[in-house]
Design a protein around this motif. Structure first.
Motif, PDB file in Angstrom:
ATOM      1  N   PRO A  88      37.724  33.462  50.731  1.00 41.82           N
ATOM      2  CA  PRO A  88      38.703  34.336  50.077  1.00 41.82           C
ATOM      3  C   PRO A  88      39.998  33.625  49.675  1.00 41.82           C
ATOM      4  N   THR A  89      40.439  32.674  50.463  1.00 43.07           N
ATOM      5  CA  THR A  89      41.665  31.938  50.130  1.00 43.07           C
ATOM      6  C   THR A  89      41.450  31.100  48.870  1.00 43.07           C
ATOM      7  N   ASP A  90      40.285  30.437  48.796  1.00 33.37           N
ATOM      8  CA  ASP A  90      39.970  29.643  47.610  1.00 33.37           C
ATOM      9  C   ASP A  90      39.833  30.531  46.375  1.00 33.37           C
ATOM     10  N   LEU A  91      39.194  31.677  46.540  1.00 35.45           N
ATOM     11  CA  LEU A  91      39.028  32.600  45.422  1.00 35.45           C
ATOM     12  C   LEU A  91      40.387  33.094  44.939  1.00 35.45           C
ATOM     13  N   ASP A  97      46.195  30.745  40.292  1.00 34.49           N
ATOM     14  CA  ASP A  97      46.752  29.463  39.844  1.00 34.49           C
ATOM     15  C   ASP A  97      45.835  28.884  38.769  1.00 34.49           C
ATOM     16  N   PRO A  98      46.270  28.914  37.496  1.00 30.91           N
ATOM     17  CA  PRO A  98      45.377  28.468  36.422  1.00 30.91           C
ATOM     18  C   PRO A  98      45.005  26.987  36.495  1.00 30.91           C
ATOM     19  N   ASP A  99      45.771  26.204  37.253  1.00 30.22           N
ATOM     20  CA  ASP A  99      45.464  24.778  37.386  1.00 30.22           C
ATOM     21  C   ASP A  99      44.493  24.494  38.524  1.00 30.22           C
ATOM     22  N   GLY A 105      35.079  22.345  39.932  1.00 29.43           N
ATOM     23  CA  GLY A 105      34.641  22.452  38.536  1.00 29.43           C
ATOM     24  C   GLY A 105      35.830  22.520  37.602  1.00 29.43           C
ATOM     25  N   GLU A 106      35.750  23.416  36.654  1.00 36.57           N
ATOM     26  CA  GLU A 106      36.742  23.539  35.598  1.00 36.57           C
ATOM     27  C   GLU A 106      37.798  24.574  35.965  1.00 36.57           C
ATOM     28  N   SER A 107      39.070  24.215  35.863  1.00 37.56           N
ATOM     29  CA  SER A 107      40.150  25.176  36.096  1.00 37.56           C
ATOM     30  C   SER A 107      40.320  26.029  34.835  1.00 37.56           C
ATOM     31  N   ILE A 151      43.906  34.487  30.789  1.00 41.64           N
ATOM     32  CA  ILE A 151      42.439  34.502  30.816  1.00 41.64           C
ATOM     33  C   ILE A 151      41.949  35.554  31.802  1.00 41.64           C
ATOM     34  N   ARG A 152      42.599  35.669  32.938  1.00 39.05           N
ATOM     35  CA  ARG A 152      42.184  36.627  33.969  1.00 39.05           C
ATOM     36  C   ARG A 152      42.570  38.060  33.621  1.00 39.05           C
TER      37      ARG A 152
END
Length: 180
Positions: A88-91, A97-99, A105-107, A151-152
């Protein structure tokens, strides 16, 4: 003037289950819905290399050319995993954070850069592109010169059709009154 029609690929089993990445074929409902759309097939058609994008274009009556620049986002180590299988923290980091690319993979920033480069190279008077909904969101973000965080915030449904036209002052977004 360049006219660009963007079509989000149809539903797949993985998309319905919120699985990151992969290369699924359209599911039955995705195929059936694509067959009901009436989209003019004039001008060149480009698709992402994915099965879903190619099948969507074919079911719409087009003979598409694969464009690797329209490829689905790279989700790195998250590929094949569902939302509930992701830390959950990574998600949260990836969503805010768009970077960030905690999956390796791809930011979103990298996806936006790819979309921006692709858009700047489009010169055909009429072009249709079929891609993953996240790629379509990145293309719309690039066209409207929005920050990567947008994007989000853009929702693009499977088989959504969006039109862009290039004018001297930049890209203009056209939302159809009804299905084109």
């Amino acid at each position: 003037m360049t006219g660009l029609r963007l079509i989000a690929a149809g539903h797949t089993r993985a998309l319905r289950r919120a699985v990151f990445g992969g290369d699924d074929h359209l599911d039955e409902a995705g195929r059936n819905t694509a067959r009901t759309l009436r989209i003019p097939t004039r001008g060149p058609w480009l698709t992402a290399p994915s099965h879903a994008a190619r099948e969507t274009a074919t079911l719409l009556g087009a003979t598409p050319t694969i464009d690797p620049a329209l490829a689905d986002p790279d989700h790195g180590t998250w590929t094949g995993h569902t939302l509930d299988q992701i830390n959950p923290t990574d998600l949260h980091t990836w969503l805010t954070d768009p970077d960030a690319a905690p999956h390796g993979g791809e930011s979103h920033t990298q996806l936006l850069a790819r979309a921006t480069t692709w858009l700047h190279h489009q010169r055909q008077p009429s072009l249709t592109a079929v891609a993953h909904h996240l790629v379509v969101r990145a293309l719309l973000t690039a066209a409207l010169d929005l920050p990567a965080t947008a994007i989000r915030r853009l929702d693009v449904a499977p088989l959504a059709v969006t039109r862009l036209t290039r004018h001297p002052d930049g890209w203009h977004l056209h939302l159809p009154q009804s299905a084109p």
